[in-house]
Motif scaffolding. Structure first.
Motif, PDB file in Angstrom:
ATOM      1  N   THR A   1      11.866  -3.886 -98.447  1.00 31.67           N
ATOM      2  CA  THR A   1      12.699  -4.625 -99.055  1.00 31.67           C
ATOM      3  C   THR A   1      14.221  -4.282 -98.768  1.00 31.67           C
ATOM      4  N   GLY A   2      14.231  -3.082 -98.145  1.00 29.08           N
ATOM      5  CA  GLY A   2      15.687  -2.433 -98.086  1.00 29.08           C
ATOM      6  C   GLY A   2      16.412  -3.041 -96.949  1.00 29.08           C
ATOM      7  N   ALA A   3      17.540  -2.738 -96.843  1.00 27.57           N
ATOM      8  CA  ALA A   3      18.283  -3.268 -95.490  1.00 27.57           C
ATOM      9  C   ALA A   3      18.130  -2.398 -94.321  1.00 27.57           C
ATOM     10  N   THR A   4      18.223  -2.861 -93.337  1.00 27.07           N
ATOM     11  CA  THR A   4      17.827  -2.003 -92.006  1.00 27.07           C
ATOM     12  C   THR A   4      18.661  -2.218 -90.870  1.00 27.07           C
ATOM     13  N   ARG A   5      18.765  -1.570 -89.933  1.00 25.88           N
ATOM     14  CA  ARG A   5      19.466  -1.811 -88.787  1.00 25.88           C
ATOM     15  C   ARG A   5      18.477  -1.503 -87.575  1.00 25.88           C
ATOM     16  N   THR A   6      18.740  -2.428 -86.413  1.00 30.07           N
ATOM     17  CA  THR A   6      17.808  -2.397 -85.158  1.00 30.07           C
ATOM     18  C   THR A   6      18.653  -1.328 -84.338  1.00 30.07           C
ATOM     19  N   ARG A   7      17.875  -0.386 -83.657  1.00 26.38           N
ATOM     20  CA  ARG A   7      18.622   0.673 -82.588  1.00 26.38           C
ATOM     21  C   ARG A   7      17.755   0.225 -81.352  1.00 26.38           C
ATOM     22  N   LEU A   8      18.572   0.088 -80.045  1.00 28.56           N
ATOM     23  CA  LEU A   8      17.955   0.060 -78.891  1.00 28.56           C
ATOM     24  C   LEU A   8      18.430   1.151 -77.921  1.00 28.56           C
TER      25      LEU A   8
END
Length: 346
Positions: free
Chosen positions: A296-303
């Motif tokens: 449920t927390g905020a996330t960031r996607t890394r490439l």
């Protein structure tokens, strides 16, 4: 700044060996020398565009719903908006020279997730390897090999805490972990499986129209953006999926790099180490596309990208709150080939 100097400055430290640097220069020379337009020799390769496994033999469909009326692509071209992201343009030039013809598109991915043990004292990693072979022939079967790798401490620090905990081989969750585990999680991996299926149906739907042929995928960033025709978040996620998972042409893959470089929401991270310990350059953006369903927390996607070869290394989802790596898909290998080793060994 000349292109070779850009490559030298952007590639990960320590300094490259002469062999690796020479290979990077050769790829750039080939990329800059070749013709940019090769569409005429393209024919339809398969009846659906593969965008990754949903697991086992389960089919998955990515739906792209336009949020604004379609607009004409920009005539001035899409370019990178920040120097920190120019390594994406170097990766685009590198990947454009890769061979992209064959009877099979094969890829080997390592998929994993990380979550705290029930007491929160250390982090566990659960992973598996997925090998996929998609046929160019639309009548052929797609082949898979799934190799579970089990569950264990994620880092050396976590291993020390695990040993202090008595080196358990199972963990019981009364409430969901970050991945959503409830009940007993075993350290021992399951058995390897190899199978084939014709029921995969990975497609892009744009404005209600299915995209079913390779020749329909644009090979320019403007064309890709017009095809996706969606909000910026969906555009970025779809470009990432095309880059990492889809059996598209080298020009289309290069166009996906250039499109990502043009998006203001995409931020350069710099040199990093991916989930498998490989060095690369990274970008990040806000997205829930690859977030565990129960998180449920905020996330960031890394490439994470290797600019010298143009190969994508991994997609990682991290918690904004504490930086915990939640899920990842690391590409160990992806290529066109004339033979399918899984079919031969079945």
């Amino acid at each position: 700044m000349d292109d070779y100097r850009a490559v030298r400055e952007l590639l990960p430290a320590p300094p490259l060996s002469s062999e690796v640097e020479r290979a990077g220069r050769e790829r750039l020379n080939a990329a800059f020398a070749r013709e940019r337009v090769r569409r005429g020799r393209r024919t339809a390769r398969w009846s659906a565009l593969g965008l990754g496994l949903a697991g086992a033999a389960v089919a998955a469909t990515i739906v792209i719903a336009p949020t604004t009326p379609p607009t004409a692509p920009a005539t001035s071209g899409i370019v990178a908006q920040a120097d920190g992201k120019r390594f994406l343009l170097i990766a685009a030039a590198s990947v454009a020279s890769m061979p992209d013809e064959g009877a099979w598109w094969g890829s080997t991915e390592v998929r994993g997730s990380q979550f705290h043990e029930p007491g929160g004292r250390y982090v566990l990693r659960e992973s598996e390897s997925i090998e996929t072979w998609i046929p160019a022939n639309p009548e052929g079967l797609t082949w898979y090999r799934q190799t579970p790798q089990g569950t264990g401490p994620a880092t050396p620090q976590d291993e020390a805490a695990w040993r202090a905990d008595g080196s358990p081989t199972s963990w019981t969750y009364d409430k969901p972990s970050e991945k959503g585990h409830v009940g007993v999680v075993q350290a021992e991996p399951d058995e390897q499986r190899t199978w084939s299926t014709e029921d995969w149906d990975f497609r892009i739907l744009t404005a209600g129209k299915p995209l079913t042929k390779t020749s329909e995928v644009p090979d320019t960033p403007e064309g890709l953006k017009a095809l996706i025709d969606a909000d910026d978040g969906t555009t970025i996620d779809t470009a990432a999926r095309l880059l990492f998972f889809a059996p598209v042409t080298s020009e289309t893959r290069a166009a996906a790099y250039r499109l990502l470089a043009s998006m203001p929401e995409v931020a350069a991270v710099g040199q990093v180490t991916d989930a498998l310990g490989r060095a690369g350059q990274a970008i990040e953006y806000k997205s829930g596309e690859f977030t565990p369903p129960n998180y449920t927390g905020a996330t960031r996607t890394r490439l994470v990208i290797d600019p010298a070869s143009g190969r994508p290394l991994s997609i990682e989802t991290r918690s904004v709150a504490d930086g915990l790596l939640l899920t990842y898909t690391a590409i160990q290998d992806s290529r066109w080939a004339d033979d399918n080793p899984l079919k031969e060994k079945k």
